[in-house]
Design an enzyme around this catalytic site. Structure first.
Site, PDB file in Angstrom:
ATOM      1  N   ASP A  89       0.864  -1.182   0.000  1.00 17.48           N
ATOM      2  CA  ASP A  89       0.000   0.000   0.000  1.00 17.48           C
ATOM      3  C   ASP A  89       0.900   1.230   0.000  1.00 17.48           C
ATOM      4  OD1 ASP A  89      -1.675  -2.159   0.678  1.00 17.48           O
ATOM      5  OD2 ASP A  89      -2.986  -0.905   1.908  1.00 17.48           O
ATOM      6  N   LYS A 151      -6.784   3.368  -3.273  1.00 20.55           N
ATOM      7  CA  LYS A 151      -7.166   3.394  -1.864  1.00 20.55           C
ATOM      8  C   LYS A 151      -7.434   4.828  -1.432  1.00 20.55           C
ATOM      9  CE  LYS A 151      -5.089   2.147   2.639  1.00 20.55           C
ATOM     10  NZ  LYS A 151      -3.939   1.459   3.289  1.00 20.55           N
ATOM     11  N   LYS A 180      -9.876   0.014  -2.242  1.00 22.11           N
ATOM     12  CA  LYS A 180      -9.804  -0.204  -0.802  1.00 22.11           C
ATOM     13  C   LYS A 180     -10.232   1.072  -0.099  1.00 22.11           C
ATOM     14  CE  LYS A 180      -6.572  -1.296   2.970  1.00 22.11           C
ATOM     15  NZ  LYS A 180      -5.209  -1.812   3.315  1.00 22.11           N
TER      16      LYS A 180
END
Length: 214
Positions: A89, A151, A180
Site C-alpha cells: 500500500d 485506496k 480499498k
C-alpha cells in the site's frame, strides 16, 4: 454477509510495539481476516506470526506523507516483498500530483509495481487533500501505471474515506481496478455501505467490532 474476507486488520500508529503486532496477528487468525496491514519494519515479524495461515501481509510504503523519493519507495517495497509481504500500500506523491507533475507520479507508481511483480499494489490517494479533478487524475495515473488497487486514505490525514469519494473512484476506474476504503470505518453498517459501492477491501483497526456486530 460475512465481512471477515474483506478486512485488512491494521495497526500503523507510531507507538505500535512488537507485542502490538503479535496481538494483531493473533486477532487476524482468530477472526480469519484477509490480511494484516503493518509498517515496513514489522513485515518480517507479521510474516513469521502468520506463516502457517492463509492470511496475507500488507505493508505500507512511503507512509504516511508520500513525499519520499521514488528510489527509496522502490527499495522499501522490494524489502517488504522479500520479507513476506504480498501486498504493498503505497502513498502517491501528493505534492507532485497537486503540482501537476503527473508523469513523475505515474512513473513512480509504475516503478513500484515493476519492483514487486505479481504482488498487489494499492495506491493511496489521501483524498482529503485533493480536489475532484486531482482525484480523477490519480485514478487515471494509477490505471495507466498498472496498479491493482486504489485506496482512499492513510487514516492519518485530515479526513478518511467517504462514500462520495469511493463513488467517484468507482466511476473513474470501473472494474479495471479494485478499491480499498480506509480511514474512519468503524462499524458494520458503514462497512456494508462501502461494499455495496463495489469496494473490495476495508482497511481498519476496528475489524473485530465490524465483524462482531449484526
Amino acid at each position: 454477509m460475512e465481512l471477515n474476507p474483506y478486512i485488512d486488520h491494521t495497526v500503523l500508529k507510531a507507538s505500535a510495539t512488537v507485542d502490538d503486532i503479535k496481538h494483531l496477528c493473533t486477532e487476524a487468525k482468530e477472526y480469519d481476516f484477509y490480511a494484516v496491514c503493518v509498517s515496513s519494519y514489522y513485515v518480517a515479524l507479521a510474516h513469521s506470526e502468520l506463516m502457517q495461515t492463509d492470511i496475507k501481509v500488507a505493508a505500507v510504503v512511503g507512509f504516511p506523507l508520500g513525499s519520499m523519493t521514488t528510489r527509496i519507495k522502490v527499495l522499501e517495497a522490494q524489502q517488504c516483498v522479500d520479507q513476506g509481504a504480498t501486498e504493498i500500500d503505497m502513498v502517491l506523491n501528493i505534492g507532485l500530483l497537486k503540482s501537476g507533475y503527473h508523469k513523475i507520479v505515474e512513473d513512480e507508481i509504475r516503478s513500484i509495481k515493476k519492483a514487486i511483480g505479481s504482488q498487489n499494489l494499492k495506491v493511496i490517494f489521501e483524498n482529503c487533500y485533493l480536489t475532484t479533478a486531482e482525484k480523477k487524475m490519480a485514478c487515471k495515473l494509477s490505471l495507466n501505471a498498472g496498479a491493482d488497487f486504489i485506496k482512499t486514505s492513510t487514516g492519518f490525514g485530515s479526513g478518511g474515506a467517504t462514500l462520495e469519494d469511493v463513488q467517484l473512484m468507482k466511476n473513474e476506474v470501473g472494474n479495471h481496478l479494485q478499491i480499498k476504503a480506509s480511514g474512519g470505518i468503524r462499524d458494520r453498517k458503514t462497512a456494508l455501505q462501502y461494499l455495496d459501492l463495489g469496494v473490495s477491501r476495508i482497511g481498519t483497526s476496528s475489524g473485530i467490532a465490524i465483524v462482531s456486530t449484526t
